[in-house]
Write an enzyme that holds these catalytic residues in place. Structure first.
Site, PDB file in Angstrom:
ATOM      1  N   ASN A 120     -61.743 -59.091  10.396  1.00  0.00           N
ATOM      2  CA  ASN A 120     -61.838 -60.588  10.333  1.00  0.00           C
ATOM      3  C   ASN A 120     -61.022 -61.031   9.231  1.00  0.00           C
ATOM      4  O   ASN A 120     -61.136 -60.995   8.075  1.00  0.00           O
ATOM      5  CB  ASN A 120     -63.393 -60.813  10.104  1.00  0.00           C
ATOM      6  CG  ASN A 120     -63.680 -62.339  10.306  1.00  0.00           C
ATOM      7  OD1 ASN A 120     -62.734 -62.988  10.029  1.00  0.00           O
ATOM      8  ND2 ASN A 120     -65.184 -62.644  10.070  1.00  0.00           N
ATOM      9  N   ARG A 164     -61.445 -60.644  15.088  1.00  0.00           N
ATOM     10  CA  ARG A 164     -61.910 -61.961  15.337  1.00  0.00           C
ATOM     11  C   ARG A 164     -60.721 -63.098  15.292  1.00  0.00           C
ATOM     12  O   ARG A 164     -60.038 -62.927  14.387  1.00  0.00           O
ATOM     13  CB  ARG A 164     -62.939 -62.523  14.013  1.00  0.00           C
ATOM     14  CG  ARG A 164     -63.410 -63.801  14.117  1.00  0.00           C
ATOM     15  CD  ARG A 164     -64.233 -64.206  13.196  1.00  0.00           C
ATOM     16  NE  ARG A 164     -64.626 -65.559  13.128  1.00  0.00           N
ATOM     17  CZ  ARG A 164     -64.507 -66.551  12.168  1.00  0.00           C
ATOM     18  NH1 ARG A 164     -64.367 -66.213  10.987  1.00  0.00           N
ATOM     19  NH2 ARG A 164     -65.143 -67.713  12.646  1.00  0.00           N
ATOM     20  N   HIS A 178     -68.059 -70.246  16.606  1.00  0.00           N
ATOM     21  CA  HIS A 178     -69.285 -69.680  16.185  1.00  0.00           C
ATOM     22  C   HIS A 178     -69.898 -68.786  17.456  1.00  0.00           C
ATOM     23  O   HIS A 178     -71.002 -68.373  17.425  1.00  0.00           O
ATOM     24  CB  HIS A 178     -70.763 -70.276  15.492  1.00  0.00           C
ATOM     25  CG  HIS A 178     -70.468 -70.617  14.122  1.00  0.00           C
ATOM     26  ND1 HIS A 178     -70.796 -71.996  13.666  1.00  0.00           N
ATOM     27  CD2 HIS A 178     -69.556 -70.286  13.304  1.00  0.00           C
ATOM     28  CE1 HIS A 178     -70.420 -72.007  12.511  1.00  0.00           C
ATOM     29  NE2 HIS A 178     -69.779 -71.226  12.039  1.00  0.00           N
ATOM     30  N   ARG A 207     -67.748 -79.583   4.904  1.00  0.00           N
ATOM     31  CA  ARG A 207     -67.440 -80.365   6.128  1.00  0.00           C
ATOM     32  C   ARG A 207     -68.570 -81.126   6.733  1.00  0.00           C
ATOM     33  O   ARG A 207     -69.829 -80.717   6.762  1.00  0.00           O
ATOM     34  CB  ARG A 207     -66.901 -79.468   7.487  1.00  0.00           C
ATOM     35  CG  ARG A 207     -65.563 -78.626   7.076  1.00  0.00           C
ATOM     36  CD  ARG A 207     -65.607 -77.607   8.314  1.00  0.00           C
ATOM     37  NE  ARG A 207     -65.881 -76.315   7.822  1.00  0.00           N
ATOM     38  CZ  ARG A 207     -66.050 -75.148   8.657  1.00  0.00           C
ATOM     39  NH1 ARG A 207     -65.761 -75.505  10.080  1.00  0.00           N
ATOM     40  NH2 ARG A 207     -66.526 -74.170   8.237  1.00  0.00           N
ATOM     41  N   GLU A 239     -71.926 -60.571  13.663  1.00  0.00           N
ATOM     42  CA  GLU A 239     -70.821 -61.079  14.484  1.00  0.00           C
ATOM     43  C   GLU A 239     -69.929 -59.586  14.638  1.00  0.00           C
ATOM     44  O   GLU A 239     -69.435 -59.388  15.538  1.00  0.00           O
ATOM     45  CB  GLU A 239     -70.047 -61.881  13.869  1.00  0.00           C
ATOM     46  CG  GLU A 239     -70.670 -63.355  13.875  1.00  0.00           C
ATOM     47  CD  GLU A 239     -70.160 -64.805  12.917  1.00  0.00           C
ATOM     48  OE1 GLU A 239     -70.572 -64.514  12.003  1.00  0.00           O
ATOM     49  OE2 GLU A 239     -69.216 -65.065  13.625  1.00  0.00           O
TER      50      GLU A 239
END
Ligand code: AMP
Length: 386
Positions: free
Chosen positions: A8, A84, A173, A231, A373
């Site tokens: 990742n 990823r 996601h 965010r 993940e």
């Protein structure tokens, strides 16, 4: 036996995990501050090691990773590498084995994800150099949401312009929402209608029906939807125009929306633990921030309950969702009329693993399901190479 290396890759960091054919994690690590005086933190059978090194680029980061494996007495020879990749656009609705054409497509998609796709490519190129001949698989954060119906993915703007520029909801996601909804279905013994709340540094909600995403809160980019660490999520697009017309540059608005909004914008810290501590000490800004955070989530839960036509489980995951009983309570308390309630003792219990936090007689189970993940990427990587 299939050894899978999961990579990742961020702009200045690279996370990795090595798993064997039985999905057992053999080693994990994090290389940080790529581009300068960097370091690696590696955990394997021999324990944890931290090494500092000059790391000019991602290739140097992977070389350091391989050296660290070697000094721990492990020859790193993965059968497949899973990467990823954040944005798969309209083209990628499933994981793919990477070839030159896929790589070029991921590069083109950087226009839609300028912060995220370029670092993913750096990881892919470095891994190809490090493991020549080993198949590499791209697993996209957007892919799980490819099943959304058009009414959920279409923005109501000029159709031709939207098509020409790729402006639509993609969602992100996806690897986490897919893993967590599958784990929740396994835990409950049935797939059904779930709302999954991935509440981490980034945050998104997803409505999952029969194992498929039918709606999600992130959009063209990972800026839309829930309140996040830095965010702000949903915002009147007119606010962006107003800022641009009243003195802010495009770069300033970009920084505002990506780095100076959300919990950080409202309180000065993007870490929910700081916000909870400040609120507990009576800080009004922190209390308001938690109010905005939970209010937004509740709005999505209500909307998704309507889209799903009912609910078989509400599922919390990621850093905040797995670890903060207070946030879970702020989201669920007062929703008994929707069949949602918490068992306070279960909610507070510091347990790991998938668990129920609602009372036994609740109409709709509320679950905490830790996300993974890396494991989901590893599963996809193995499946993609057959
Ligand atoms: P993630 O992106 O999934 O790693 O989540 C990271 C975020 O989880 C951090 O920024 C924290 O705000 C939050 N977090 C982690 N542990 C806790 C905790 N015990 N209580 C509240 N928030 C937490």
């Amino acid at each position: 036996m299939t050894a899978v290396l999961v990579v990742n890759s961020g702009s200045s960091s690279l996370k990795y995990q090595l798993l064997d054919g039985d999905e057992q994690v053999l080693a994990t690590g994090l290389v940080e501050r790529i581009g300068g005086a960097g370091s690696i933190r590696h955990r394997g059978p021999g324990g944890e090691v931290v090494v500092d090194a000059e790391l000019p680029d991602h290739t140097a980061a992977l070389t350091l990773m391989m050296r660290t494996f070697a000094s721990a007495g492990v020859e790193l020879a993965p059968d497949v590498v899973g990467h990823r990749v954040v944005h798969g656009g309209e083209r990628f609705s499933a994981p793919v084995v990477i070839d030159a054409e896929v790589e070029a497509a991921v590069e083109e998609l950087a226009a839609l994800a300028p912060l995220h796709n370029p670092p993913g490519l750096l990881g892919i190129r470095a891994a190809r150099q490090a493991f020549p001949g080993v198949p590499q698989v791209a697993v996209f954060d957007t892919a799980f949401h490819a099943t959304m119906p058009p009414e959920a993915s279409t923005y109501a703007i000029d159709t031709e312009l939207a098509a020409e520029r790729g402006v639509r909801r993609y969602g992100f996601h996806g690897t986490s929402h897919e893993y967590v909804s599958q784990a929740a279905a396994a835990f409950l013994g049935r797939a059904g209608r779930f709302v999954v709340l991935h509440l981490g540094n980034g945050a998104s909600a997803c409505a999952v029906s029969g194992g498929r995403s039918i709606a999600t809160s992130m959009g063209l980019t990972p800026l839309e939807g829930l309140v996040m660490g830095t965010r702000g999520g949903d915002l009147d697009p007119g606010a962006v125009l107003h800022l641009l017309r009243t003195g802010s540059s495009v770069d300033e608005v970009d920084t505002l929306l990506n780095r100076r909004s959300g919990l950080a914008g409202l309180t000065g810290s993007g870490d929910l633990r700081d916000v909870l501590a400040a609120a507990a000490a009576g800080d009004e800004r922190a209390e308001l921030a938690l109010g905005v955070y939970a209010h937004r989530i509740r709005g999505y839960v209500g909307a998704y309950l309507a889209h799903l036509g009912g609910l078989d489980a509400l599922v919390f995951t990621a850093g905040v969702g797995e670890n903060s009983p207070e946030v879970r309570a702020r989201v669920v308390d007062g929703l008994a009329h929707l069949g949602l309630q918490l068992d306070p003792a279960r909610n507070e219990a510091r347990e790991r693993g998938a668990r129920v936090i609602s009372p036994d007689d609740a109409q709709v189970p509320v679950l905490v399901v830790p996300t993974d993940e890396e494991l989901q990427i590893a599963r996809h990587a193995v499946a993609a190479v057959g």
